[in-house]
Design a protein around this motif. Sequence first.
Motif, PDB file in Angstrom:
ATOM      1  N   GLY A  10       0.884  -1.367  -0.018  1.00  0.00           N
ATOM      2  CA  GLY A  10       0.102  -0.169  -0.136  1.00  0.00           C
ATOM      3  C   GLY A  10       0.829   1.272  -0.148  1.00  0.00           C
ATOM      4  N   GLU A  11       1.879   1.422   0.497  1.00  0.00           N
ATOM      5  CA  GLU A  11       2.713   2.558   0.773  1.00  0.00           C
ATOM      6  C   GLU A  11       3.586   2.522  -0.340  1.00  0.00           C
ATOM      7  N   GLY A  12       3.974   1.486  -1.206  1.00  0.00           N
ATOM      8  CA  GLY A  12       4.589   1.517  -2.520  1.00  0.00           C
ATOM      9  C   GLY A  12       6.118   1.289  -2.104  1.00  0.00           C
ATOM     10  N   ILE A  13       6.528   0.743  -0.950  1.00  0.00           N
ATOM     11  CA  ILE A  13       7.878   0.596  -0.446  1.00  0.00           C
ATOM     12  C   ILE A  13       8.457  -0.503  -1.519  1.00  0.00           C
ATOM     13  N   ILE A  14       7.652  -1.555  -1.964  1.00  0.00           N
ATOM     14  CA  ILE A  14       8.024  -2.476  -3.070  1.00  0.00           C
ATOM     15  C   ILE A  14       6.775  -2.565  -3.902  1.00  0.00           C
ATOM     16  N   ALA A  15       7.547  -2.772  -5.218  1.00  0.00           N
ATOM     17  CA  ALA A  15       6.505  -2.803  -6.316  1.00  0.00           C
ATOM     18  C   ALA A  15       5.772  -4.302  -6.306  1.00  0.00           C
ATOM     19  N   GLU A  16       4.774  -4.299  -6.731  1.00  0.00           N
ATOM     20  CA  GLU A  16       3.762  -5.511  -6.543  1.00  0.00           C
ATOM     21  C   GLU A  16       4.535  -6.578  -7.144  1.00  0.00           C
ATOM     22  N   ASP A  17       4.849  -6.235  -8.372  1.00  0.00           N
ATOM     23  CA  ASP A  17       5.540  -7.526  -9.438  1.00  0.00           C
ATOM     24  C   ASP A  17       6.686  -7.884  -8.552  1.00  0.00           C
ATOM     25  N   SER A  18       7.533  -6.949  -8.024  1.00  0.00           N
ATOM     26  CA  SER A  18       8.740  -7.493  -7.196  1.00  0.00           C
ATOM     27  C   SER A  18       8.559  -8.326  -6.349  1.00  0.00           C
ATOM     28  N   PHE A  19       7.417  -8.024  -5.408  1.00  0.00           N
ATOM     29  CA  PHE A  19       6.790  -8.681  -4.300  1.00  0.00           C
ATOM     30  C   PHE A  19       6.375 -10.244  -4.593  1.00  0.00           C
ATOM     31  N   ARG A  50      -1.831  -9.607  -7.773  1.00  0.00           N
ATOM     32  CA  ARG A  50      -3.344  -9.515  -7.737  1.00  0.00           C
ATOM     33  C   ARG A  50      -3.901  -8.585  -8.827  1.00  0.00           C
ATOM     34  N   THR A  51      -3.274  -7.712  -9.322  1.00  0.00           N
ATOM     35  CA  THR A  51      -3.618  -7.101 -10.640  1.00  0.00           C
ATOM     36  C   THR A  51      -3.823  -7.852 -11.885  1.00  0.00           C
ATOM     37  N   ARG A  52      -2.752  -8.835 -11.901  1.00  0.00           N
ATOM     38  CA  ARG A  52      -2.823  -9.747 -13.181  1.00  0.00           C
ATOM     39  C   ARG A  52      -3.754 -10.702 -13.047  1.00  0.00           C
ATOM     40  N   PRO A  60       1.924   6.830 -12.307  1.00  0.00           N
ATOM     41  CA  PRO A  60       0.639   6.117 -11.452  1.00  0.00           C
ATOM     42  C   PRO A  60       0.656   7.060 -10.096  1.00  0.00           C
ATOM     43  N   PRO A  61      -0.208   6.862  -9.217  1.00  0.00           N
ATOM     44  CA  PRO A  61      -0.173   7.103  -7.853  1.00  0.00           C
ATOM     45  C   PRO A  61       0.679   6.314  -7.011  1.00  0.00           C
ATOM     46  N   ARG A  62       1.085   6.752  -6.019  1.00  0.00           N
ATOM     47  CA  ARG A  62       1.890   6.000  -5.047  1.00  0.00           C
ATOM     48  C   ARG A  62       1.114   5.001  -4.627  1.00  0.00           C
TER      49      ARG A  62
END
Length: 639
Positions: free
Chosen positions: A73-82, A159-161, A316-318
């Motif tokens: 949520g805070e964008g500390i790590i990208a979703e793809d990387s996570f 999740r988005t994919r 994009p937004p953070r």
Amino acid sequence: MSLDPVEKIGQPRRGPALRQRRQTAPPAPSPLAASPFPVEVAFLAEHAPAEALHYAATLARRQGVTADAALLGEGIIAEDSFFRALAAHLGVPFWEEEEAGETAAGADAAAHAAAGFAPLAENARGLQWLFAPGGAQIGRLIGAARAARGRPLFAITTRTRLAAMLRAEAAETLARNAAASAEIADPALCARLASRRAPIAAGAAALALLGGAAFAPHPTVAHIASLALGLPFLASALLRLFACAASFDRREETPLIDDAQAPIYTLIIPLYREARIVRQLCRALDRLDYPRAKLDIKFVLEADDLETLAALRADPPRGWREIVIAPQGGPRTKPRALNVAAAFARGSLVAVYDAEDLPQPGQLRRAAALFAALPRDVACLQASLVVDNGGRNPLSSLYALDYAGLFDVYNKGLAALGLPLFLGGTSNHFRIEALRAVGFWDAYNVTEDADLGLRLARAGFRIETFASATFEEAPERLAALLKQRTRWMKGWMQTALVHCRRPDRLFRDLGGARGAAVLSMFTGSVLAPLLGPALVIRFCRDAATGTLFAPQTPVEVAFGAFAVYLALAGAAAVTAPLLIGMRRRRLALSWPTLLTSPLWFLMVSLAAWRALAELWLRPFHWEKTEHGLSRRTPPRRAT
């Protein structure tokens, strides 16, 4: 189908020897068991700084969420990387495909997206499940992968994919449901069936006959027609004056909720050809004072809008967000796009924003606090819409004045009186269960906001306004403004046809007083722009010829007095909201503009007649308003 397949993944057949082996040689404990981080992020120890993981864990405790939700949520790590790191830790494939036909979820796309997994169709790798896990599900998948002993039967994706794949699988069903959700809930209250040519022709003929009769040479006919028109106009004027008085009612402030109490909030933002203001919109979303782990931001785009898609991906937004591509189908309207995204909403609260919106940072937190304090029958909270480029030219100044009168005075007064109101098309906040109860938005109504406000009221829900503002951009060219108002007027006509074709049911649903108020609202929004100029001309003619002020018979005295009273009440009802709104919004420069307001009403009348023609020729056509054409003043930082 079980909603939790984790326990079944990778389990070998259970024979006696296997049971004995498990009793004598239990599996080794997980190396994550001794980690100082929560299990849902501990696997990132080799991929992210320890400070970031500690921060996510601390933030998660304060916000009442899991550490992975805080991290993403805070964008500390990208979703793809996570999720790539998770797949590597589990020793399972990372799924990158998004084509339809990859999963076997069928029509349950929204349910599987919410659960974070879907069954896979038959594939060469022999995988059975696709996961985009979160929270405790991550720890259970780690255990399942160990139990599989190198032969897990699942893959990991983002999740988005996963949501995009599921929507692609169910595109036909989603398109059909998005177009027909309101009709499924209540076929009698839908614009597609009400906007047939027969009722439109009958209504237009009745208006023409009534308007023409007001100028009939026979006095009795003219008086009866004038009275038939004047009484609804008087009721509309009195309603506006009562609403102005009620708008001074001051409600007690509700204390803001803290992060842990804040619910998940879904923001739905439909965009079409808005690439030029995507950056402005995303920065406005970044300024929102709300736990980012509890924001479910969904941008809804049409498949052919590649320019806006590229702009969103570039800036994009953070934090976490999702781009939803609406499936092919009709009608191509904003409410249909809203319905597509709403089916996948994760939040218990839903807010709608437009591309040009700049909401005050505290708006979501204030709305969430009010929803927590108000009764459950309050389904919607409407924020005030404020024009922030009102000083650019006389046209935008009139627009700002109109908005101040509508949102800061009239709507507030209607809500204070407990009456239904026409919602604005943006910055309305809903309880998701209320939206589901009425079938979300009517995809065929081009003012879906006004219609939804009435459908909620007829279903037994209430609408309130609250003290938060969203800053908007006014059209600065007459052509753009006329197109926008034509669409609005056409939608109000659609809404009037929907809700007035069965007056008996309208009054049964709303009760006598509220039903009468709705009819008065339609008089002010539909009849007044169409026939108001004719009544003004009739009044001026009678005043100029002496008929009005030199009556010869008692009947002429009575009708003359009524005409004068109606004129005074109408002038007061039109002017009072503008004056009060101008004062509340401190629009000091609008005093000269106020003198030109009759030109505004002429423009609205012209738009009404254009709308009547469009209602006949192309009732569901959506005339898009262009945004990002003016320089705007940044909004005040107040909540």
